[in-house]
Design a protein around this motif. Structure first.
Motif, PDB file in Angstrom:
ATOM      1  N   ILE A   1      -3.004   0.688  -6.089  1.00 51.97           N
ATOM      2  CA  ILE A   1      -3.171   1.847  -5.208  1.00 51.97           C
ATOM      3  C   ILE A   1      -4.306   2.731  -5.726  1.00 51.97           C
ATOM      4  O   ILE A   1      -5.160   3.200  -4.974  1.00 51.97           O
ATOM      5  CB  ILE A   1      -1.857   2.691  -5.195  1.00 51.97           C
TER       6      ILE A   1
ATOM      7  N   ASP B   1     -12.542   6.037  -1.412  1.00 57.70           N
ATOM      8  CA  ASP B   1     -13.001   7.427  -1.421  1.00 57.70           C
ATOM      9  C   ASP B   1     -14.457   7.524  -1.882  1.00 57.70           C
ATOM     10  O   ASP B   1     -15.239   8.317  -1.343  1.00 57.70           O
ATOM     11  CB  ASP B   1     -12.102   8.285  -2.324  1.00 57.70           C
TER      12      ASP B   1
ATOM     13  N   LYS C   1       0.841  -1.210   0.000  1.00 53.88           N
ATOM     14  CA  LYS C   1       0.000   0.000   0.000  1.00 53.88           C
ATOM     15  C   LYS C   1       0.862   1.241   0.000  1.00 53.88           C
ATOM     16  O   LYS C   1       0.418   2.324  -0.357  1.00 53.88           O
ATOM     17  CB  LYS C   1      -0.912   0.016   1.236  1.00 53.88           C
TER      18      LYS C   1
ATOM     19  N   CYS D   1      -4.473   4.094   1.419  1.00 58.03           N
ATOM     20  CA  CYS D   1      -5.548   4.335   0.455  1.00 58.03           C
ATOM     21  C   CYS D   1      -6.776   3.429   0.605  1.00 58.03           C
ATOM     22  O   CYS D   1      -7.811   3.710   0.009  1.00 58.03           O
ATOM     23  CB  CYS D   1      -4.984   4.152  -0.959  1.00 58.03           C
ATOM     24  N   ASN D   2      -6.654   2.353   1.387  1.00 49.62           N
ATOM     25  CA  ASN D   2      -7.744   1.364   1.314  1.00 49.62           C
ATOM     26  C   ASN D   2      -8.678   1.349   2.513  1.00 49.62           C
ATOM     27  O   ASN D   2      -9.646   0.582   2.519  1.00 49.62           O
ATOM     28  CB  ASN D   2      -7.152  -0.048   1.163  1.00 49.62           C
TER      29      ASN D   2
ATOM     30  N   GLY E   1      -7.799   3.300  -3.669  1.00 50.81           N
ATOM     31  CA  GLY E   1      -8.097   4.687  -3.280  1.00 50.81           C
ATOM     32  C   GLY E   1      -9.437   5.143  -3.837  1.00 50.81           C
ATOM     33  O   GLY E   1     -10.237   5.773  -3.138  1.00 50.81           O
TER      34      GLY E   1
END
Ligand SMILES: Cc1ncc(COP(=O)(O)O)c(C=O)c1O
Length: 383
Positions: free
Chosen positions: A261, A269, A183, A293-294, A265
């Motif tokens: 990634i 988001d 990550k 990001c996760n 993300g």
């Protein structure tokens, strides 16, 4: 549970990639050889393990001669700390109050055996204070173990700065990078930790296999004692299938890093944005900027997260409240409590974690279900 569930508990474990399954299946039917056997079949198995050692080391830009395979991140964490104390003779550990239980519990056990342990506090964002760390190390040398990424919140500690402070005060430094692997870019050669932990099953590799990197392999002591396996630093016949799967998962993550990634993300988001727009009274736990990001950890005020988690499960959305290994304990998350939440707010929080195998439709469908379930649970089970 139906076949079509949406799995958002990837910080607990991730599904195997088909290419990983293929690699493991291929090895399963090869001629059988113990990697320590001196004959040609054993040599073949040894070569397979060395290929995997190269693949794993490559993902962290480390030297394969400095990496041993273990049964996972927990064992690697235990071995790093016990080795570090053993080789240095240090009787003091400085760690954080939000570490994985494999570090927290070991440190608590060691405290009972006369080792002094300092659990550094974190602020409401989940971050340790670097000045405070420096003050602690200025006073006395210590073995320092600070996680790179938190498993519940995804919060990223300023690991390069921490490594530099440890170096300045001649302290041994270990980082648990189990949740950072794949990550974040891990570059052993620039971070230069004394020890670093990783595990396969957070990057679509198999469960039950991990690795410990040591800057000086002689500064590793075996905690599983047997023969010459893993440079004599981890006894027992190697977990060949697991190691092959780990190697393949690392090779793939290195190849597809940017894409993974990017996907994780986008999904996280979209999911989080959708929920927070529909329910502005909700908040997230931990830093929104220093975060992988996760992961998102969301507080659902006024409801019991356990009731919500179970309702979401009934609606085919899989998430979690704390890390899997402590989730059977009916206590609020010690990570969230360390960040200043009270028990009620900690219990009202849920962790959602994505992998690149999720889809944007799943992120949106899951968000809709979360909103629906929250409204329902709120009306039924208000504390
Ligand atoms: C931050 C962290 N460290 C260590 C571990 C332990 O790894 P393993 O499950 O391979 O023992 C985990 C897994 O949950 C983790 O999230």
């Amino acid at each position: 549970m139906s076949e079509s569930f949406i799995y958002l508990d990837n910080n607990a474990t991730t599904p195997l990639l088909p290419e990983v399954v293929d690699a493991m299946s291929t090895v399963m039917v090869l001629p059988y050889g113990n990697p320590s056997s001196p004959h040609s079949i054993g040599e073949g198995t040894r070569d397979i393990i060395e290929t995997a050692r190269g693949q794993v080391s490559n993902l962290i830009n480390g030297n394969p001669d400095n990496l041993i395979f273990t049964s996972g991140g927990s064992e690697a964490n235990n071995q790093a700390i016990l080795s570090g104390l053993g080789v240095s003779g240090l009787r003091r550990i400085v760690t954080s109050s939000v570490e994985h239980s494999s570090i927290k519990k070991l440190c608590e056990n060691l405290e009972g055996k006369g080792i002094s342990v300092e659990f550094l506090p974190v602020d409401s964002s989940g971050l340790i204070n670097l000045n405070y760390l420096e003050e602690k190390l200025k006073l006395h040398k210590a073995f320092v173990s600070i996680q790179w990424v938190n498993n519940e919140t995804g919060v990223i500690q300023p690991i390069s700065e921490i490594a530099a402070i440890c170096k300045k005060y001649h302290c041994l430094f270990h980082t648990d990078a189990a949740q950072a692997l794949g990550k974040l870019e891990i570059d052993i050669s620039s971070l230069d930790p004394d020890y670093l932990t990783i595990t396969a099953h957070k990057i679509n590799g198999p469960q039950g296999v991990g690795a410990l990197y040591a800057k000086d392999i002689e500064k590793l002591t075996a905690i599983v004692v047997s023969g010459t396996e893993e440079f004599g630093k981890r006894g027992g016949t190697e977990n060949l299938l697991g190691i092959v799967g780990f190697g393949k998962a690392c090779e793939i993550r290195k190849r597809d890093y940017n894409e993974c990634i990017d996907k994780m993300g986008k999904y996280r988001d979209a999911f989080e944005g959708f929920i927070l727009t529909a329910l502005p009274e909700l908040k997230t736990n931990g830093s929104r900027t220093q975060r992988v990001c996760n992961t998102t950890n969301i507080q659902f005020p006024g409801v019991d997260g356990r009731a919500m988690m179970s309702q979401l499960d009934n609606n085919d959305v899989i998430c979690s409240q704390t890390s899997a290994c402590v989730s059977q304990i009916p206590e609020p998350s010690f990570v969230l409590m360390a960040m200043g939440l009270d028990a009620e707010d900690a219990f009202s929080s849920l962790r959602f974690s994505f992998s690149s195998l999720n889809t944007i439709d799943e992120a949106k469908d899951a968000a809709e279900k979360v909103i629906e379930v929250y409204n329902k649970v709120k009306s039924l089970f208000r504390y």
